[in-house]
Design a protein around this motif. Structure first.
Motif, PDB file in Angstrom:
ATOM      1  N   PRO A 149      -1.709  -1.082 -18.060  1.00  0.00           N
ATOM      2  CA  PRO A 149      -2.284   0.293 -18.054  1.00  0.00           C
ATOM      3  C   PRO A 149      -1.657   1.103 -17.096  1.00  0.00           C
ATOM      4  CG  PRO A 149      -4.101  -1.175 -17.642  1.00  0.00           C
ATOM      5  CD  PRO A 149      -2.649  -1.967 -17.519  1.00  0.00           C
ATOM      6  N   ASN A 150      -1.612   2.542 -17.165  1.00  0.00           N
ATOM      7  CA  ASN A 150      -1.099   3.656 -16.529  1.00  0.00           C
ATOM      8  C   ASN A 150      -1.721   3.439 -15.230  1.00  0.00           C
ATOM      9  OD1 ASN A 150      -1.199   5.885 -19.272  1.00  0.00           O
ATOM     10  ND2 ASN A 150       0.705   5.133 -18.070  1.00  0.00           N
ATOM     11  N   GLY A 151      -1.208   3.513 -14.065  1.00  0.00           N
ATOM     12  CA  GLY A 151      -1.362   3.559 -12.639  1.00  0.00           C
ATOM     13  C   GLY A 151      -1.779   2.122 -12.257  1.00  0.00           C
ATOM     14  N   SER A 152      -1.253   1.167 -12.952  1.00  0.00           N
ATOM     15  CA  SER A 152      -1.597  -0.240 -12.602  1.00  0.00           C
ATOM     16  C   SER A 152      -0.840  -0.988 -11.236  1.00  0.00           C
ATOM     17  CB  SER A 152      -1.601  -1.176 -13.802  1.00  0.00           C
ATOM     18  OG  SER A 152      -0.525  -1.257 -14.514  1.00  0.00           O
ATOM     19  N   GLY A 153       0.245  -0.307 -11.146  1.00  0.00           N
ATOM     20  CA  GLY A 153       1.199  -0.746 -10.060  1.00  0.00           C
ATOM     21  C   GLY A 153       2.668  -1.127 -10.421  1.00  0.00           C
ATOM     22  N   LYS A 154       2.962  -0.812 -11.771  1.00  0.00           N
ATOM     23  CA  LYS A 154       4.086  -1.489 -12.381  1.00  0.00           C
ATOM     24  C   LYS A 154       5.220  -0.850 -11.514  1.00  0.00           C
ATOM     25  CE  LYS A 154       3.410  -0.123 -16.630  1.00  0.00           C
ATOM     26  NZ  LYS A 154       1.893   0.546 -16.203  1.00  0.00           N
ATOM     27  N   SER A 155       5.382   0.462 -11.617  1.00  0.00           N
ATOM     28  CA  SER A 155       6.422   1.052 -10.739  1.00  0.00           C
ATOM     29  C   SER A 155       6.513   0.826  -9.411  1.00  0.00           C
ATOM     30  CB  SER A 155       6.437   2.736 -10.898  1.00  0.00           C
ATOM     31  OG  SER A 155       6.693   2.959 -12.362  1.00  0.00           O
ATOM     32  N   THR A 156       5.201   0.717  -8.580  1.00  0.00           N
ATOM     33  CA  THR A 156       5.045   0.461  -7.416  1.00  0.00           C
ATOM     34  C   THR A 156       5.927  -0.830  -7.193  1.00  0.00           C
ATOM     35  OG1 THR A 156       3.112   1.576  -7.182  1.00  0.00           O
ATOM     36  CG2 THR A 156       3.586   0.028  -5.328  1.00  0.00           C
ATOM     37  N   LEU A 157       5.581  -2.045  -7.684  1.00  0.00           N
ATOM     38  CA  LEU A 157       6.447  -3.170  -7.950  1.00  0.00           C
ATOM     39  C   LEU A 157       7.991  -3.074  -7.907  1.00  0.00           C
ATOM     40  CD1 LEU A 157       6.474  -6.131  -7.605  1.00  0.00           C
ATOM     41  CD2 LEU A 157       6.026  -6.257 -10.104  1.00  0.00           C
ATOM     42  N   SER A 177       0.675  -1.259  -0.038  1.00  0.00           N
ATOM     43  CA  SER A 177      -0.075  -0.130   0.132  1.00  0.00           C
ATOM     44  C   SER A 177       0.997   1.294  -0.038  1.00  0.00           C
ATOM     45  CB  SER A 177      -0.940  -0.009   1.064  1.00  0.00           C
ATOM     46  OG  SER A 177      -1.461  -1.258   1.531  1.00  0.00           O
ATOM     47  N   VAL A 178       0.304   2.364  -0.436  1.00  0.00           N
ATOM     48  CA  VAL A 178       1.020   3.382  -0.347  1.00  0.00           C
ATOM     49  C   VAL A 178      -0.022   4.574   0.267  1.00  0.00           C
ATOM     50  CG1 VAL A 178       1.931   5.702  -1.695  1.00  0.00           C
ATOM     51  CG2 VAL A 178       2.033   3.368  -2.576  1.00  0.00           C
ATOM     52  N   GLU A 179       0.273   5.125   1.406  1.00  0.00           N
ATOM     53  CA  GLU A 179      -0.349   5.980   2.043  1.00  0.00           C
ATOM     54  C   GLU A 179      -1.723   5.260   2.500  1.00  0.00           C
ATOM     55  OE1 GLU A 179      -0.534   9.571   0.047  1.00  0.00           O
ATOM     56  OE2 GLU A 179       1.578  10.117   0.470  1.00  0.00           O
ATOM     57  N   GLY A 180      -1.780   4.140   2.949  1.00  0.00           N
ATOM     58  CA  GLY A 180      -2.713   3.226   3.452  1.00  0.00           C
ATOM     59  C   GLY A 180      -3.690   2.778   2.122  1.00  0.00           C
ATOM     60  N   PRO A 222      -4.090   0.254  -0.813  1.00  0.00           N
ATOM     61  CA  PRO A 222      -3.563  -0.650  -1.405  1.00  0.00           C
ATOM     62  C   PRO A 222      -3.367  -0.500  -2.953  1.00  0.00           C
ATOM     63  CG  PRO A 222      -5.653  -1.273  -0.390  1.00  0.00           C
ATOM     64  CD  PRO A 222      -5.659   0.307  -0.212  1.00  0.00           C
ATOM     65  N   ILE A 223      -2.136  -0.793  -3.284  1.00  0.00           N
ATOM     66  CA  ILE A 223      -1.687  -0.582  -4.883  1.00  0.00           C
ATOM     67  C   ILE A 223      -1.390  -1.981  -5.404  1.00  0.00           C
ATOM     68  CG2 ILE A 223      -0.244   0.347  -6.493  1.00  0.00           C
ATOM     69  CD1 ILE A 223      -1.755   2.476  -4.936  1.00  0.00           C
ATOM     70  N   LEU A 224      -0.628  -3.025  -4.627  1.00  0.00           N
ATOM     71  CA  LEU A 224      -0.396  -4.385  -5.180  1.00  0.00           C
ATOM     72  C   LEU A 224      -1.116  -5.162  -4.529  1.00  0.00           C
ATOM     73  CD1 LEU A 224       3.691  -4.165  -5.502  1.00  0.00           C
ATOM     74  CD2 LEU A 224       1.933  -3.436  -7.170  1.00  0.00           C
ATOM     75  N   PHE A 255      15.458   3.877 -12.714  1.00  0.00           N
ATOM     76  CA  PHE A 255      14.309   4.504 -12.678  1.00  0.00           C
ATOM     77  C   PHE A 255      13.435   5.098 -13.639  1.00  0.00           C
ATOM     78  CE2 PHE A 255      14.849   5.927  -7.872  1.00  0.00           C
ATOM     79  CZ  PHE A 255      15.941   5.109  -7.664  1.00  0.00           C
ATOM     80  N   GLN A 256      12.152   5.026 -13.489  1.00  0.00           N
ATOM     81  CA  GLN A 256      11.405   5.791 -14.651  1.00  0.00           C
ATOM     82  C   GLN A 256      11.640   7.157 -14.680  1.00  0.00           C
ATOM     83  OE1 GLN A 256       7.119   4.808 -13.982  1.00  0.00           O
ATOM     84  NE2 GLN A 256       6.543   6.147 -15.776  1.00  0.00           N
ATOM     85  N   TYR A 257      11.882   7.744 -13.382  1.00  0.00           N
ATOM     86  CA  TYR A 257      12.244   9.104 -13.454  1.00  0.00           C
ATOM     87  C   TYR A 257      13.364   9.321 -12.655  1.00  0.00           C
ATOM     88  CZ  TYR A 257       7.065   9.499 -14.591  1.00  0.00           C
ATOM     89  OH  TYR A 257       6.067   9.318 -15.050  1.00  0.00           O
TER      90      TYR A 257
HETATM   91  N1  ATP Z   1       3.560   8.316  -3.376  1.00  0.00           N
HETATM   92  C1  ATP Z   1       2.360   7.946  -3.739  1.00  0.00           C
HETATM   93  N2  ATP Z   1       1.169   8.458  -3.101  1.00  0.00           N
HETATM   94  C2  ATP Z   1      -0.061   8.349  -3.834  1.00  0.00           C
HETATM   95  N3  ATP Z   1      -0.321   7.335  -4.713  1.00  0.00           N
HETATM   96  C3  ATP Z   1       0.744   6.666  -5.226  1.00  0.00           C
HETATM   97  C4  ATP Z   1       2.160   7.065  -4.686  1.00  0.00           C
HETATM   98  N4  ATP Z   1       2.741   6.240  -5.525  1.00  0.00           N
HETATM   99  C5  ATP Z   1       1.949   5.568  -6.501  1.00  0.00           C
HETATM  100  N5  ATP Z   1       0.562   5.868  -6.077  1.00  0.00           N
HETATM  101  C6  ATP Z   1      -0.490   5.440  -6.923  1.00  0.00           C
HETATM  102  O1  ATP Z   1      -0.241   3.986  -6.959  1.00  0.00           O
HETATM  103  C7  ATP Z   1      -0.956   3.897  -8.145  1.00  0.00           C
HETATM  104  C8  ATP Z   1       0.125   2.895  -9.099  1.00  0.00           C
HETATM  105  O2  ATP Z   1       1.172   3.755  -9.516  1.00  0.00           O
HETATM  106  P1  ATP Z   1       2.358   3.260 -10.404  1.00  0.00           P
HETATM  107  O3  ATP Z   1       3.385   4.359 -10.473  1.00  0.00           O
HETATM  108  O4  ATP Z   1       2.931   1.915  -9.738  1.00  0.00           O
HETATM  109  O5  ATP Z   1       1.851   2.974 -11.777  1.00  0.00           O
HETATM  110  P2  ATP Z   1       2.420   2.503 -13.189  1.00  0.00           P
HETATM  111  O6  ATP Z   1       1.772   1.119 -13.283  1.00  0.00           O
HETATM  112  O7  ATP Z   1       4.030   2.468 -12.916  1.00  0.00           O
HETATM  113  O8  ATP Z   1       1.899   3.587 -14.003  1.00  0.00           O
HETATM  114  P3  ATP Z   1       2.616   4.225 -15.108  1.00  0.00           P
HETATM  115  O9  ATP Z   1       2.581   3.518 -16.446  1.00  0.00           O
HETATM  116  O10 ATP Z   1       1.823   5.435 -15.520  1.00  0.00           O
HETATM  117  O11 ATP Z   1       4.074   4.453 -14.913  1.00  0.00           O
HETATM  118  C9  ATP Z   1      -1.235   4.862  -9.082  1.00  0.00           C
HETATM  119  O12 ATP Z   1      -2.747   5.000  -8.874  1.00  0.00           O
HETATM  120  C10 ATP Z   1      -0.681   6.134  -8.076  1.00  0.00           C
HETATM  121  O13 ATP Z   1      -1.495   7.236  -8.234  1.00  0.00           O
END
Ligand code: ATP
Ligand code: MG
Lengths: 450, 253
Positions: free
Chosen positions: B35-43, B10-13, B15-17, B84-86
């Motif tokens: 898709p964007n926002g699906s959690g790839k970077s989070t992983l 989870s991020v800030e409470g 759940p992402i993954l 890093f993505q960024y």
């Molecule tokens: N620090 C954060 N604070 C709040 N929400 C976050 C934070 N980091 C990630 N998220 C949320 O977690 C979800 C997944 O983000 P993530 O960056 O993992 O997506 P992604 O699959 O890498 O997307 P993209 O293809 O656009 O890079 C998004 O809804 C994002 O807004």
């Protein structure tokens, strides 16, 4: 420590009366008048209190509550061996050393001066060539803007006097060292420096304040600088006073047409340091640049008050101050910029960035812009924050351990100010000092930063 | 090499993954799309140990160790590398310093001696060629003022010098022109070996023409909803994500 008194003013006035006759230059009317004015202003003002806006965040009651006995030299002798490791030894310079406020010829090495350049102790020049001093001293800094400058005017006995005639160029820097040593507890020195650059003259002046003993003394210095048209003055001011000391420094600079003033201010010492840097861009096309760094820890306090007076058109000012605070340290930055109605096409920029390494450190930062012209570019920015967590993670993700990553980012933040110094013989030793302070002694070669 | 089981974070409470399962063997290249926002970077960030991501369930085993118990720098020393993505700008710290500090920390961890200045420079110059970067980049502050593409190349330069066992490339191809894309792909391919594994996050099948993956996964709403071979990427390119994500459980809004 002496027991605090409710009003130390009479004690200081007694001390002034006792010393006056012996002060150098008393036969020069302008100097005598300056001292009398100083005494009268001090009697009127006393030390600043927190009721004054300019002193709201810097409490000097510890100074005001007792007599710091004015001295002018003596108290201890210093050998050049003792001094050597504290100096910028690799710096070829015209060097003037003052011990407890009094010129120490044996430790000084002014060397051969280029044509048109005068470098000497104020006391000596007042005795031999008062006409160099008389037109300027007390004319650039107003007497008694506060109790400290008033006290300095009343009591100054020595300091550095630098005079460059029209077109003169001092290739080597002029290096002024103030050493505090011996039993200087509750002692005050009141150095007075005068720097005059006539038209198109060029000089670099270094002021270094250091202590050989960890005493609780007060340095109350006033420096006046007059920059003629087209002249260029680069000033380094390095404050490395003892950890128990008080350092009150006031700089007044007045700039003529197309002149350029660059100042590097570094505060690494002192229990309480207050710097007032006041620059009057008094003619068209004058430029100034102030770079400042303060590294403060423990219970120390550093206050930088700057004021740039854009009086005439097309002036440029750049201010760039950074601070690193640890422990229970406190810093104050107040950047006043006044753009007078006449000063069209003024370009003024100001930045103050602070890095807090501890939760108990505190910063008060305030830009103070007073703009009375319409065609001007003015910007300011102030930040107070912790290390960038993204940068920390980035370094750690590259196998750098957390402590090293923190130290590195802190060092890089501070060194940004030092990197603006042109004189490598000053910059490199200061970087070294900064590494000892911020990098727990790791060497610079090993780091190969930018 | 890497075994992710039911990973939840989870991020800030929030759940992402929501239960990721993934097995990566040495020598393999896995692509993760989605898709964007699906959690790839989070992983990727959770695997690298970034603060602010709370692991709420599941486990990650890397070379037999509990990866999640290690600090970010320990993971890096064990051979994990995140491009890093960024990429982050680090003013005042030079690229060459960071490369040297990183390489020596990793070598020390492996019981190797520090490289001397000459050997280090030889290695760096050789890898600079691989990613076609000028030497002047070494003496600039890390990523400061680099263009988007230069930052991505700089990530690959670091990777080529540090020679990680597990490389996580988060959209290293985004923002690259076609030539740069080939350069980056070459850099990655040069590192492919039976001892190494890579996870390549990308939105574009084009990159996978150059870096041919063994497996392709689709991450949607915090879960891997479909896996296949490289043909899955082509299929996604043609049809978009809807057909693989529609039967996946939606994120609770
Ligand atoms: N620090 C954060 N604070 C709040 N929400 C976050 C934070 N980091 C990630 N998220 C949320 O977690 C979800 C997944 O983000 P993530 O960056 O993992 O997506 P992604 O699959 O890498 O997307 P993209 O293809 O656009 O890079 C998004 O809804 C994002 O807004
Ligand atoms: Mg992403």
């Amino acid at each position: 420590m002496t027991a605090p008194v409710s009003d130390s003013r009479p004690l200081y006035l007694d001390a002034i009366n006792a010393q006056r006759a012996a002060l150098p230059g008393q036969t020069v009317p302008a100097i005598r008048t300056l001292r009398e004015e100083g005494q009268a202003r001090f009697a009127e003002l006393g030390f600043p209190t927190a009721r004054l806006e300019d002193w709201k965040y810097t409490n000097v009651s510890a100074i005001a509550g007792q007599l710091f006995k004015p001295v002018n030299g003596a108290l201890a002798t210093v050998s050049s061996e003792q001094l050597h490791s504290h100096l910028f030894a690799d710096l070829p310079a015209h060097r003037l050393v003052f011990v407890n406020g009094r010129h120490a010829p044996a430790l000084s090495s002014v060397g051969k001066l280029p044509a048109g350049v005068i470098v000497g102790s104020l006391a000596e020049i007042l005795a031999t060539r008062p006409n160099i001093v008389e037109p300027h001293l007390g004319k650039i800094a107003p007497t008694g803007t506060n109790g400290f400058t008033a006290l300095n005017a009343a009591l100054f006995a020595d300091g550095a006097c630098v005079h460059l005639a029209r077109g003169a160029v001092a290739e080597q820097p002029i290096y002024i060292v103030y050493v505090s040593t011996g039993d200087t507890d509750s002692v005050m020195t009141t150095p007075r420096n005068l720097v005059v650059l006539e038209e198109s003259a060029q000089a670099t002046v270094i002021e270094q304040y250091l202590a050989l003993d960890d005493a609780r003394y007060l340095t109350n210095v006033v420096t006046e600088a007059a920059l003629g048209a087209n002249s260029r003055l680069e000033q380094y001011r390095l404050q490395q006073e003892s950890t128990k000391s008080y350092h009150i420094g006031t700089w007044y600079v007045r700039q003529a047409r197309d002149s350029r003033f660059i100042s590097h201010t570094v505060d690494l010492g002192g229990l309480l340091a207050r710097n007032d840097l006041h620059d009057i861009l008094g003619a068209e096309g004058a430029e100034c640049e102030f770079n400042g760094l303060y590294v403060v820890d423990g219970r120390s306090h550093v206050d930088n008050h700057t004021c740039v007076d854009h009086a005439k058109p097309r002036g440029t000012s750049r201010e760039y101050y950074k601070g690193v605070l640890d422990g229970m340290a406190r810093a104050v930055f107040n950047g006043r910029v006044v753009v007078h109605p006449d000063a069209q096409q003024t370009d003024a920029q100001q930045m103050n960035n602070n890095l807090l390494l501890s939760r108990n450190a505190e910063v008060d930062t305030k830009p103070q812009l007073e703009i009375y012209a319409d065609d001007v570019k003015c910007s300011h920015g102030a930040t107070v924050g912790q290390l960038d967590t993204d940068a920390l993670f980035y370094l750690r993700s590259r196998a750098v351990d957390e402590q090293t990553a923190r130290d590195l980012l802190t060092y890089a933040f501070a060194n940004d100010v030092l990197s603006r110094m042109k004189l490598a013989a000053i910059r490199l030793p200061l970087e070294q000092r900064l590494t000892t302070r911020l990098l727990r002694g790791r060497s610079l070669n090993e780091l190969e930063l930018i | 090499m890497l075994s992710i089981k039911n990973l939840q974070a989870s991020v800030e409470g929030k759940p992402i993954l929501k239960g990721i399962d993934l097995e990566v063997k040495a020598g393999e290249v896995h692509a993760i799309m989605g898709p964007n926002g699906s959690g790839k970077s989070t992983l990727a960030n959770v695997l690298a140990g970034r603060d602010g991501y709370e692991v709420t369930g599941g486990s990650v085993t890397y070379q037999g160790k509990d990866l999640l118990a290690l600090k970010p720098e320990e993971r890096a020393r064990e051979g994990v590398f995140l491009a890093f993505q960024y990429p982050v700008e680090v003013p005042g710290v030079s690229n060459i310093y960071l490369l040297k500090a990183a390489l020596n920390a990793i070598r020390k961890h492996r019981g190797l001696s520090e490289l001397d200045a000459m050997d280090f420079l030889t290695l760096v110059r050789e890898r600079l060629k691989l990613v076609e970067m000028k030497e002047e980049f070494l003496y600039r502050a890390v990523n400061e003022g680099f263009s988007g593409g230069e930052k991505k190349r700089n990530e690959i330069l670091q990777m080529a010098i540090l020679e990680p066992a597990l490389a996580l490339l988060d959209e290293t191809d985004s923002g690259l022109d076609i030539d740069a894309l080939k350069i980056v792909a070459n850099g990655v391919n040069a590192l492919r070996s039976p001892e190494r594994a890579m996870i390549v996050v990308t939105h574009y099948q084009r990159l996978l023409n150059y870096i041919v993956p063994d497996r392709v996964h689709v991450l949607a709403h915090g879960k891997i909803v479909k896996s296949g071979d490289k043909s899955l990427a082509l299929e996604l390119e043609k049809q978009g994500y809807a057909w693989v994500t529609e039967d996946a459980p939606r994120a609770s809004a």
